[in-house]
Scaffold this motif. Structure first.
Motif, mmCIF file in Angstrom:
data_model
loop_
_atom_site.group_PDB
_atom_site.id
_atom_site.type_symbol
_atom_site.label_atom_id
_atom_site.label_comp_id
_atom_site.label_asym_id
_atom_site.label_seq_id
_atom_site.Cartn_x
_atom_site.Cartn_y
_atom_site.Cartn_z
ATOM 1 N N GLY A 91 -4.068 -3.969 -1.638
ATOM 2 C CA GLY A 91 -5.110 -3.096 -1.827
ATOM 3 C C GLY A 91 -4.897 -1.935 -2.920
ATOM 4 O O GLY A 91 -5.764 -1.885 -3.729
ATOM 5 N N LEU A 92 -3.744 -1.434 -2.660
ATOM 6 C CA LEU A 92 -3.307 -0.378 -3.428
ATOM 7 C C LEU A 92 -2.880 -0.908 -5.030
ATOM 8 O O LEU A 92 -3.521 -0.154 -5.796
ATOM 9 N N ARG A 93 -2.359 -2.126 -5.132
ATOM 10 C CA ARG A 93 -2.390 -2.614 -6.337
ATOM 11 C C ARG A 93 -3.666 -2.971 -7.078
ATOM 12 O O ARG A 93 -3.786 -2.609 -8.439
ATOM 13 N N PHE A 94 -4.755 -3.341 -6.339
ATOM 14 C CA PHE A 94 -5.958 -3.421 -6.987
ATOM 15 C C PHE A 94 -6.486 -2.398 -7.321
ATOM 16 O O PHE A 94 -7.254 -2.047 -8.422
ATOM 17 N N TYR A 95 -6.486 -1.312 -6.487
ATOM 18 C CA TYR A 95 -6.844 -0.015 -6.769
ATOM 19 C C TYR A 95 -6.129 0.491 -8.393
ATOM 20 O O TYR A 95 -6.996 0.998 -8.860
ATOM 21 N N GLN A 96 -4.883 0.502 -8.103
ATOM 22 C CA GLN A 96 -4.250 0.958 -9.417
ATOM 23 C C GLN A 96 -4.370 0.023 -10.480
ATOM 24 O O GLN A 96 -4.874 0.686 -11.636
ATOM 25 N N LYS A 97 -4.794 -1.209 -10.551
ATOM 26 C CA LYS A 97 -5.130 -2.002 -11.668
ATOM 27 C C LYS A 97 -6.831 -1.511 -11.932
ATOM 28 O O LYS A 97 -6.631 -1.449 -13.462
ATOM 29 N N GLN A 98 -7.513 -1.387 -11.041
ATOM 30 C CA GLN A 98 -9.031 -1.019 -11.491
ATOM 31 C C GLN A 98 -8.847 0.301 -12.146
ATOM 32 O O GLN A 98 -9.509 0.481 -13.367
ATOM 33 N N GLN A 99 -8.122 1.388 -11.758
ATOM 34 C CA GLN A 99 -7.909 2.527 -12.433
ATOM 35 C C GLN A 99 -7.332 2.780 -13.686
ATOM 36 O O GLN A 99 -7.898 3.264 -14.723
ATOM 37 N N ARG A 100 -6.383 1.697 -13.875
ATOM 38 C CA ARG A 100 -5.837 1.633 -14.932
ATOM 39 C C ARG A 100 -6.754 0.994 -16.311
ATOM 40 O O ARG A 100 -6.751 1.321 -17.319
ATOM 41 N N LYS A 101 -7.626 -0.043 -15.822
ATOM 42 C CA LYS A 101 -8.067 -0.817 -16.777
ATOM 43 C C LYS A 101 -9.814 -0.388 -17.015
ATOM 44 O O LYS A 101 -10.181 -0.621 -18.249
ATOM 45 N N THR A 102 -10.206 0.362 -15.966
ATOM 46 C CA THR A 102 -11.649 0.622 -16.199
ATOM 47 C C THR A 102 -11.963 2.005 -15.958
ATOM 48 O O THR A 102 -12.814 2.485 -16.291
ATOM 49 N N HIS A 112 -12.495 3.257 -13.298
ATOM 50 C CA HIS A 112 -13.456 3.637 -12.191
ATOM 51 C C HIS A 112 -12.770 3.559 -10.989
ATOM 52 O O HIS A 112 -12.273 3.024 -10.236
ATOM 53 N N ARG A 113 -13.337 4.993 -10.478
ATOM 54 C CA ARG A 113 -12.689 5.419 -9.168
ATOM 55 C C ARG A 113 -13.263 4.668 -8.083
ATOM 56 O O ARG A 113 -14.383 4.284 -7.761
ATOM 57 N N ALA A 114 -12.016 4.215 -6.970
ATOM 58 C CA ALA A 114 -12.543 3.341 -5.793
ATOM 59 C C ALA A 114 -11.840 4.268 -4.461
ATOM 60 O O ALA A 114 -11.022 5.102 -4.824
ATOM 61 N N VAL A 115 -12.598 4.215 -3.480
ATOM 62 C CA VAL A 115 -12.294 4.621 -2.169
ATOM 63 C C VAL A 115 -11.508 3.854 -1.376
ATOM 64 O O VAL A 115 -12.300 2.659 -1.124
ATOM 65 N N MET A 116 -10.218 3.831 -0.967
ATOM 66 C CA MET A 116 -9.778 2.893 -0.066
ATOM 67 C C MET A 116 -10.066 3.387 1.434
ATOM 68 O O MET A 116 -9.667 4.635 1.954
ATOM 69 N N ILE A 117 -10.578 2.357 2.179
ATOM 70 C CA ILE A 117 -10.864 2.557 3.652
ATOM 71 C C ILE A 117 -9.813 2.105 4.562
ATOM 72 O O ILE A 117 -9.735 0.861 4.259
ATOM 73 N N PHE A 118 -9.018 2.709 5.235
ATOM 74 C CA PHE A 118 -8.250 2.073 6.139
ATOM 75 C C PHE A 118 -8.478 1.891 7.532
ATOM 76 O O PHE A 118 -8.738 3.093 8.209
ATOM 77 N N SER A 119 -8.746 0.847 7.981
ATOM 78 C CA SER A 119 -9.719 0.652 9.243
ATOM 79 C C SER A 119 -8.866 -0.011 10.405
ATOM 80 O O SER A 119 -8.291 -1.071 10.320
ATOM 81 N N GLY A 120 -8.661 0.842 11.536
ATOM 82 C CA GLY A 120 -7.850 0.380 12.716
ATOM 83 C C GLY A 120 -7.839 1.651 13.502
ATOM 84 O O GLY A 120 -7.642 2.611 13.336
ATOM 85 N N GLY A 121 -8.332 1.535 14.776
ATOM 86 C CA GLY A 121 -8.138 2.270 15.991
ATOM 87 C C GLY A 121 -6.676 2.472 16.519
ATOM 88 O O GLY A 121 -5.904 1.752 15.856
ATOM 89 N N GLN A 122 -6.846 3.047 17.647
ATOM 90 C CA GLN A 122 -5.488 3.029 18.437
ATOM 91 C C GLN A 122 -5.273 2.368 19.437
ATOM 92 O O GLN A 122 -6.115 2.251 20.495
ATOM 93 N N GLY A 123 -4.111 1.264 19.592
ATOM 94 C CA GLY A 123 -4.337 0.399 20.675
ATOM 95 C C GLY A 123 -3.351 1.159 21.670
ATOM 96 O O GLY A 123 -2.911 2.159 21.758
ATOM 97 N N GLY A 124 -3.462 0.590 23.188
ATOM 98 C CA GLY A 124 -2.869 1.090 24.271
ATOM 99 C C GLY A 124 -1.119 1.507 23.986
ATOM 100 O O GLY A 124 -1.040 2.467 24.739
ATOM 101 N N ASP A 125 -0.647 0.748 23.190
ATOM 102 C CA ASP A 125 0.760 0.912 22.836
ATOM 103 C C ASP A 125 0.930 1.646 21.757
ATOM 104 O O ASP A 125 2.170 1.490 21.297
ATOM 105 N N GLU A 126 0.218 2.485 21.191
ATOM 106 C CA GLU A 126 0.365 3.105 19.860
ATOM 107 C C GLU A 126 -0.063 4.668 20.024
ATOM 108 O O GLU A 126 -0.992 5.021 20.988
ATOM 109 N N THR A 127 0.748 5.498 19.360
ATOM 110 C CA THR A 127 0.502 6.902 19.456
ATOM 111 C C THR A 127 -0.293 7.518 18.479
ATOM 112 O O THR A 127 -0.677 8.510 18.624
#
Length: 365
Positions: free
Chosen positions: A208-219, A221-236
């Motif tokens: 995703g970051l490579r796509f973001y950087q390529k888009q920034q470099r060529k166009t 055009h600003r994009a927002v990256m959304i990192f999606s994931g909750g907290q599991g029972g074994d995660e801090t």
């Protein structure tokens, strides 16, 4: 067209029906293209693509044979024979290839049920025919006939949809979104030791970051990256937060990253990310999602279910991991339509019973 007969050129008219034959793949290809443009994650599209692909190959073969160009016929025929031999070899050795993959998975991954699917499938391919023959020799002939017909029809049915799934998964990998995206959703996965991004999850983030950087470099055009994931029972920490920090450490500006930290499933990834997007300033936003390549097609199904108009791009996955992951994805997609498939299985059962009855009836004449 012209051919040489005794060193003289003789004009041989090509039947008009030969040219009309090319309409068949053209029609099937048009139907597939229209359906795929409307819905990229419809499994039935694989049927239309197969109709196009094999009718195209048939017409291509007829065209080559009808050209009377000997070197082209010889080369094409040789390639065709080699391809058939390769497919036959893979089919013959499929059980051993699956067991070999299972051995590699055993060495590199945890020994969970989900990671051992190639082992179970390989053993089933080797053992079930012997069990079937043994059982058939100890039961009455009608039962033996049924135990031959019904499993084979079920295997054909499962294989048919698995082939369509592989077809559409492969085609989906050629999805190249335009470099004008407003949001890039990166789907979460489990964290190591409760707070560390795993190599598999890191691949998603970096894709995703490579796509973001390529888009920034060529166009620009600003994009927002959304990192999606909750907290599991074994995660801090929530996965979304750990992913955001990982991306910032690898060059993402903090202002262009959001963390969605409530989702527990892929469907919720799409639903909660959509809610964040709706709160943003962009009207009619262009959105893509990022996951591992084997997961893109099913994730696209969840995006559609969530009402999120977004295509996916896939991060590379270790080759040894792909067979097991693809089988797992197919099972998950199959289960999504369990009632429809249950009806189909009932139909197969009825057909098998009718064929068994007909066989008994024929034997009694």
């Amino acid at each position: 067209r012209s051919i040489d007969v005794n060193d003289a050129a003789v004009w041989v008219p090509v039947p008009v029906m030969f040219y009309w034959g090319w309409l068949v793949p053209l029609i099937f290809g048009t139907i597939f293209g229209w359906r795929y443009h409307r819905d990229k994650v419809r499994l039935g599209n694989g049927i239309w693509f197969s109709l196009f692909f094999y009718s195209f190959l048939t017409m291509l073969a007829i065209t080559i044979l009808g050209s009377n160009i000997h070197w082209l016929i010889i080369i094409s025929g040789t390639l065709f024979v080699l391809l058939i031999l390769l497919i036959g070899l893979i089919f013959t050795l499929q059980a051993f290839l699956l067991l070999w993959n299972a051995w590699i998975m055993w060495r590199h991954e945890s020994h969970t049920l989900a990671n051992m699917l190639t082992l179970y499938l390989g053993l089933a391919i080797l053992i079930l025919p012997f069990l079937g023959n043994l059982l058939s020799s100890h039961v009455p002939q009608p039962v033996s006939y049924f135990l031959t017909v019904f499993p084979n029809l079920v295997i054909f049915y499962l294989g048919f949809w698995f082939y369509n799934y592989l077809t559409m998964l492969t085609i989906y990998q050629f999805n190249w979104p335009r470099l004008r995206q407003d949001y890039i959703i990166v789907l979460g996965a489990g964290l190591l030791d409760g707070d560390r991004v795993s190599p598999l999850l890191g691949q998603r983030i970096m894709r995703g970051l490579r796509f973001y950087q390529k888009q920034q470099r060529k166009t620009h055009h600003r994009a927002v990256m959304i990192f999606s994931g909750g907290q599991g029972g074994d995660e801090t920490v929530p996965e979304g937060q750990a992913m955001l920090e990982y991306a910032i450490a690898h060059g993402l500006p903090a202002t262009d990253g959001w963390a969605e930290t409530q989702s527990k499933t892929t469907l919720q990834n799409m639903q909660f990310s959509k809610q964040l997007i709706a709160q943003g300033p962009v009207k009619n936003p262009r959105t893509i999602f990022v996951t591992n390549n084997y997961h893109t097609f099913r994730a696209g199904m969840f995006a559609k279910q969530a009402g999120l108009k977004a295509d996916g791009i896939g991060a590379r996955t270790a080759r040894f991991f792909l067979p097991d992951a693809i089988i797992r994805e197919y099972i998950a997609i199959f289960v999504r339509n369990k009632w429809w498939h249950a009806v189909a299985m009932l139909g197969i059962l009825i057909v098998s019973l009718l064929l068994t009855w007909f066989d008994v009836y024929q034997a009694s004449l």
